[in-house]
Design a protein around this motif. Structure first.
Motif, PDB file in Angstrom:
ATOM      1  N   ASP A  75      21.621  50.166  36.893  1.00 14.00           N
ATOM      2  CA  ASP A  75      20.882  50.615  36.619  1.00 14.00           C
ATOM      3  C   ASP A  75      21.242  51.088  34.608  1.00 14.00           C
ATOM      4  OD1 ASP A  75      18.874  50.261  38.227  1.00 14.00           O
ATOM      5  OD2 ASP A  75      19.339  52.945  38.815  1.00 14.00           O
ATOM      6  N   PHE A  76      19.978  50.604  33.908  1.00 15.23           N
ATOM      7  CA  PHE A  76      20.222  51.317  32.272  1.00 15.23           C
ATOM      8  C   PHE A  76      21.515  52.558  31.480  1.00 15.23           C
ATOM      9  CE2 PHE A  76      19.361  53.694  28.355  1.00 15.23           C
ATOM     10  CZ  PHE A  76      19.405  52.509  27.410  1.00 15.23           C
ATOM     11  N   ALA A  77      20.905  53.307  32.913  1.00 14.80           N
ATOM     12  CA  ALA A  77      21.928  55.081  32.416  1.00 14.80           C
ATOM     13  C   ALA A  77      23.035  54.976  33.089  1.00 14.80           C
ATOM     14  CB  ALA A  77      20.513  55.874  33.220  1.00 14.80           C
ATOM     15  N   ASN A  78      23.418  54.132  33.928  1.00 18.66           N
ATOM     16  CA  ASN A  78      24.947  53.707  34.421  1.00 18.66           C
ATOM     17  C   ASN A  78      25.851  52.528  33.402  1.00 18.66           C
ATOM     18  OD1 ASN A  78      23.829  55.700  36.260  1.00 18.66           O
ATOM     19  ND2 ASN A  78      22.912  54.033  38.239  1.00 18.66           N
ATOM     20  N   ILE A  79      24.518  51.793  32.793  1.00 13.76           N
ATOM     21  CA  ILE A  79      25.602  51.166  32.663  1.00 13.76           C
ATOM     22  C   ILE A  79      27.163  51.349  31.556  1.00 13.76           C
ATOM     23  CG2 ILE A  79      25.590  48.786  30.384  1.00 13.76           C
ATOM     24  CD1 ILE A  79      23.223  48.695  31.449  1.00 13.76           C
ATOM     25  N   PRO A  80      27.456  52.862  30.664  1.00  9.98           N
ATOM     26  CA  PRO A  80      28.242  52.802  30.446  1.00  9.98           C
ATOM     27  C   PRO A  80      29.523  53.812  31.485  1.00  9.98           C
ATOM     28  CG  PRO A  80      26.280  53.970  28.967  1.00  9.98           C
ATOM     29  CD  PRO A  80      25.816  52.886  30.505  1.00  9.98           C
ATOM     30  N   ALA A  81      29.147  54.207  32.737  1.00 11.01           N
ATOM     31  CA  ALA A  81      29.794  54.449  33.759  1.00 11.01           C
ATOM     32  C   ALA A  81      30.327  53.728  34.421  1.00 11.01           C
ATOM     33  CB  ALA A  81      28.621  55.192  34.328  1.00 11.01           C
ATOM     34  N   ALA A  82      29.628  52.319  34.744  1.00 11.06           N
ATOM     35  CA  ALA A  82      30.427  51.092  35.234  1.00 11.06           C
ATOM     36  C   ALA A  82      31.050  50.406  34.403  1.00 11.06           C
ATOM     37  CB  ALA A  82      29.167  50.029  35.368  1.00 11.06           C
ATOM     38  N   PHE A  83      30.749  50.131  32.912  1.00 14.93           N
ATOM     39  CA  PHE A  83      31.904  49.660  32.415  1.00 14.93           C
ATOM     40  C   PHE A  83      33.141  50.623  32.190  1.00 14.93           C
ATOM     41  CE2 PHE A  83      33.579  48.370  27.825  1.00 14.93           C
ATOM     42  CZ  PHE A  83      34.129  46.976  28.329  1.00 14.93           C
ATOM     43  N   SER A  84      32.994  51.792  31.923  1.00 21.00           N
ATOM     44  CA  SER A  84      34.186  52.722  31.757  1.00 21.00           C
ATOM     45  C   SER A  84      34.806  52.567  32.585  1.00 21.00           C
ATOM     46  CB  SER A  84      33.578  54.290  31.448  1.00 21.00           C
ATOM     47  OG  SER A  84      33.410  54.164  30.315  1.00 21.00           O
ATOM     48  N   SER A  85      34.526  51.908  34.924  1.00 23.89           N
ATOM     49  CA  SER A  85      34.959  52.347  36.265  1.00 23.89           C
ATOM     50  C   SER A  85      35.443  51.268  36.347  1.00 23.89           C
ATOM     51  CB  SER A  85      34.016  52.310  36.445  1.00 23.89           C
ATOM     52  OG  SER A  85      32.736  51.674  36.624  1.00 23.89           O
ATOM     53  N   GLY A  86      34.991  49.546  34.970  1.00 22.19           N
ATOM     54  CA  GLY A  86      36.284  48.865  35.387  1.00 22.19           C
ATOM     55  C   GLY A  86      35.218  47.446  35.088  1.00 22.19           C
ATOM     56  N   THR A  87      33.570  47.564  35.552  1.00 16.51           N
ATOM     57  CA  THR A  87      32.800  46.580  35.586  1.00 16.51           C
ATOM     58  C   THR A  87      32.613  45.355  34.625  1.00 16.51           C
ATOM     59  OG1 THR A  87      32.003  47.816  37.460  1.00 16.51           O
ATOM     60  CG2 THR A  87      30.937  45.937  36.755  1.00 16.51           C
ATOM     61  N   GLY A  88      32.734  44.850  34.563  1.00 12.48           N
ATOM     62  CA  GLY A  88      33.185  43.579  33.175  1.00 12.48           C
ATOM     63  C   GLY A  88      33.654  43.702  32.641  1.00 12.48           C
ATOM     64  N   ASP A  89      34.395  42.344  31.740  1.00 15.39           N
ATOM     65  CA  ASP A  89      35.186  42.021  30.936  1.00 15.39           C
ATOM     66  C   ASP A  89      34.357  42.536  29.404  1.00 15.39           C
ATOM     67  OD1 ASP A  89      37.068  41.343  31.884  1.00 15.39           O
ATOM     68  OD2 ASP A  89      35.697  39.210  32.513  1.00 15.39           O
TER      69      ASP A  89
ATOM     70  N   ASP B  24      41.468  40.627  17.856  1.00 18.27           N
ATOM     71  CA  ASP B  24      41.146  41.422  16.324  1.00 18.27           C
ATOM     72  C   ASP B  24      39.895  39.655  15.623  1.00 18.27           C
ATOM     73  OD1 ASP B  24      42.620  43.064  16.275  1.00 18.27           O
ATOM     74  OD2 ASP B  24      44.505  41.913  16.220  1.00 18.27           O
ATOM     75  N   SER B  25      40.401  38.802  15.421  1.00 19.17           N
ATOM     76  CA  SER B  25      39.114  37.002  15.892  1.00 19.17           C
ATOM     77  C   SER B  25      38.713  36.640  16.651  1.00 19.17           C
ATOM     78  CB  SER B  25      40.569  36.479  15.397  1.00 19.17           C
ATOM     79  OG  SER B  25      40.934  37.170  14.102  1.00 19.17           O
ATOM     80  N   PHE B  26      37.180  37.871  16.560  1.00 17.64           N
ATOM     81  CA  PHE B  26      36.804  37.881  17.729  1.00 17.64           C
ATOM     82  C   PHE B  26      35.292  36.218  17.314  1.00 17.64           C
ATOM     83  CE2 PHE B  26      32.342  37.777  19.489  1.00 17.64           C
ATOM     84  CZ  PHE B  26      31.953  36.904  20.827  1.00 17.64           C
ATOM     85  N   ASN B  27      35.721  35.476  18.747  1.00 15.23           N
ATOM     86  CA  ASN B  27      34.485  33.729  18.514  1.00 15.23           C
ATOM     87  C   ASN B  27      33.694  34.320  19.721  1.00 15.23           C
ATOM     88  OD1 ASN B  27      34.028  31.776  19.279  1.00 15.23           O
ATOM     89  ND2 ASN B  27      35.248  30.471  17.289  1.00 15.23           N
ATOM     90  N   TRP B  28      32.668  33.826  19.736  1.00 17.43           N
ATOM     91  CA  TRP B  28      31.300  34.460  21.540  1.00 17.43           C
ATOM     92  C   TRP B  28      32.271  32.899  22.497  1.00 17.43           C
ATOM     93  CZ3 TRP B  28      27.088  37.378  21.663  1.00 17.43           C
ATOM     94  CH2 TRP B  28      26.930  38.163  20.350  1.00 17.43           C
ATOM     95  N   SER B  29      32.593  32.052  21.646  1.00 21.91           N
ATOM     96  CA  SER B  29      33.318  31.266  23.068  1.00 21.91           C
ATOM     97  C   SER B  29      34.057  31.523  24.029  1.00 21.91           C
ATOM     98  CB  SER B  29      34.081  30.014  22.716  1.00 21.91           C
ATOM     99  OG  SER B  29      34.878  30.706  22.139  1.00 21.91           O
ATOM    100  N   MET B  30      33.889  33.287  23.768  1.00 16.70           N
ATOM    101  CA  MET B  30      35.609  33.963  24.156  1.00 16.70           C
ATOM    102  C   MET B  30      35.315  34.191  25.371  1.00 16.70           C
ATOM    103  SD  MET B  30      38.111  35.316  21.542  1.00 16.70           S
ATOM    104  CE  MET B  30      39.026  35.311  20.173  1.00 16.70           C
ATOM    105  N   LEU B  31      33.066  34.321  25.230  1.00 13.18           N
ATOM    106  CA  LEU B  31      32.628  35.665  26.565  1.00 13.18           C
ATOM    107  C   LEU B  31      32.722  34.129  27.580  1.00 13.18           C
ATOM    108  CD1 LEU B  31      32.249  36.777  24.565  1.00 13.18           C
ATOM    109  CD2 LEU B  31      30.096  37.337  25.803  1.00 13.18           C
ATOM    110  N   LYS B  32      32.816  32.795  27.535  1.00 13.72           N
ATOM    111  CA  LYS B  32      32.836  32.026  28.166  1.00 13.72           C
ATOM    112  C   LYS B  32      34.203  31.949  29.588  1.00 13.72           C
ATOM    113  CE  LYS B  32      30.750  27.995  26.323  1.00 13.72           C
ATOM    114  NZ  LYS B  32      30.565  26.838  25.733  1.00 13.72           N
ATOM    115  N   GLY B  33      33.815  32.028  30.897  1.00 15.29           N
ATOM    116  CA  GLY B  33      33.834  32.591  31.696  1.00 15.29           C
ATOM    117  C   GLY B  33      34.430  33.768  32.425  1.00 15.29           C
ATOM    118  N   SER B  34      34.089  34.840  31.094  1.00 14.40           N
ATOM    119  CA  SER B  34      33.932  35.873  31.433  1.00 14.40           C
ATOM    120  C   SER B  34      32.983  36.882  32.638  1.00 14.40           C
ATOM    121  CB  SER B  34      34.009  36.631  30.473  1.00 14.40           C
ATOM    122  OG  SER B  34      33.096  36.853  30.057  1.00 14.40           O
ATOM    123  N   THR B  35      33.577  37.778  32.834  1.00 18.51           N
ATOM    124  CA  THR B  35      32.395  39.111  33.352  1.00 18.51           C
ATOM    125  C   THR B  35      31.517  39.547  32.705  1.00 18.51           C
ATOM    126  OG1 THR B  35      34.030  39.201  35.235  1.00 18.51           O
ATOM    127  CG2 THR B  35      31.945  40.373  35.341  1.00 18.51           C
TER     128      THR B  35
END
Length: 332
Positions: free
Chosen positions: A169-183, A122-133
């Motif tokens: 790969d660029f084309a696979n980024i959405p699928a990778a995120f959807s499958s659980g890769t990355g915060d 709800d209240s995003f701050n860029w510092s929230m990315l620190k320590g994330s994947t």
């Protein structure tokens, strides 16, 4: 090399206006676009609304799938004009060339990617990315450089403050995120909107807004081709400017209708949402001029990413004379 080029050009062919009924007096121009994207709406408008045809041009549009492949096609004369990030012309220049690639008509003026979070914030701050994947874009590409430039501007060291993933790969980024890769993921449209509508992620920020104006996607050609065909390049630029004014003046619904033939497999409401997002943040350039200030900002972004060996002269790699003449002609 010849067989490789043929394979590249055959990847995603879309030929419009090249049918047997095309007027014999029209000049054929082969465009290679780096990818098929709603981000390039002015190009599709120029085709669908007949602006190229009005200028006597018969357009053959091919999706060349990647900056390297697009440059290979251009340098090997497989295409006449490339629609690609202007950083590619700088890379060619860095390698040394007697026939430099020259930018002559800008299409987009911001980065086209968005920050997508796996969880609703709800209240995003860029510092929230620190320590994330963080699932990022390909190293050396403009999206990645604009992304890292933004992160550094926000006080985040991409190499130290994040677990940065760049081997997808660029084309696979959405699928990778959807499958659980990355915060978090840096993602283009329409995938960002699709994931948001499906409840698998949330668009929380725009790298285009944060990284500032850049000559992000530009029509370019080899200097030799421009010098041999100045009248054709002028007609081409005239059509681009007509399309840019049309996009600036028309509603989101009208733009959506104009580009839909190029996105037949995409839900119309998704296309509409993406057009609105890009129009609202002023990603579509309103004229073809490749501004020197924006050019320098681009090089600042490349320099910060460690991808610039030396600054490229705006006068050498940019020719604004066609854009200026197109603007003057429209005033008459």
């Amino acid at each position: 090399m010849k067989s490789l080029l043929i394979a590249i050009i055959a990847i995603v062919p879309v030929m419009l206006g090249a049918c047997s009924g095309a007027a014999k007096d029209q000049t054929k121009i082969r465009i290679g676009e780096v990818t098929r994207s709603i981000f390039y709406a002015p190009q599709y408008v120029a085709i669908s609304q007949g602006f190229f045809k009005e200028e006597g041009l018969d357009i053959e549009l091919t999706t060349t799938a990647g900056g390297d492949k697009t440059m290979t096609a251009l340098l090997s004369n497989g295409i006449d004009v490339a629609l690609v990030g202007s950083e590619t012309s700088i890379y060619v220049n860095q390698q040394g060339s007697d026939d430099p690639v020259v930018n002559f008509a800008q299409v987009t003026q911001t980065d086209g990617t968005f920050l997508v979070s796996r969880k609703k914030i709800d209240s995003f701050n860029w510092s929230m990315l620190k320590g994330s994947t963080f699932l990022g874009q390909r190293k050396g590409g403009m999206p990645q450089m604009a992304g890292e430039f933004t992160l550094k501007k926000k006080g985040i060291d991409p190499q130290k403050d994040l677990k940065l993933i760049q081997n997808v790969d660029f084309a696979n980024i959405p699928a990778a995120f959807s499958s659980g890769t990355g915060d978090y993921v840096q993602m283009f449209e329409p995938q960002a909107t699709v994931i948001e509508k499906e409840g698998r992620g949330y668009v929380i920020a725009s790298f285009g807004v944060e990284s500032g104006n850049l000559p992000y996607t530009v029509f370019m050609s080899k200097k030799s081709f421009i010098e041999r065909n100045p009248k054709t390049i002028q007609k081409f630029t005239n059509a681009v400017y007509k399309a840019q004014r049309w996009v600036a003046e028309k509603s989101v619904d009208q733009i959506t209708e104009a580009v839909m033939p190029f996105f037949a497999d995409t839900d119309k409401e998704i296309v509409k949402a993406v057009v609105k997002r890009y129009k609202d943040q002023q990603s579509f350039a309103t004229d073809p001029i490749v501004d020197e200030k924006e050019w320098n900002n681009l090089q600042d972004v490349m320099e910060a990413a460690g991808e610039l060996k030396q600054r490229a002269d705006h006068k050498k790699l940019v020719d604004n004379t066609f854009a200026q003449k197109a603007i003057e002609a429209a005033k008459k």
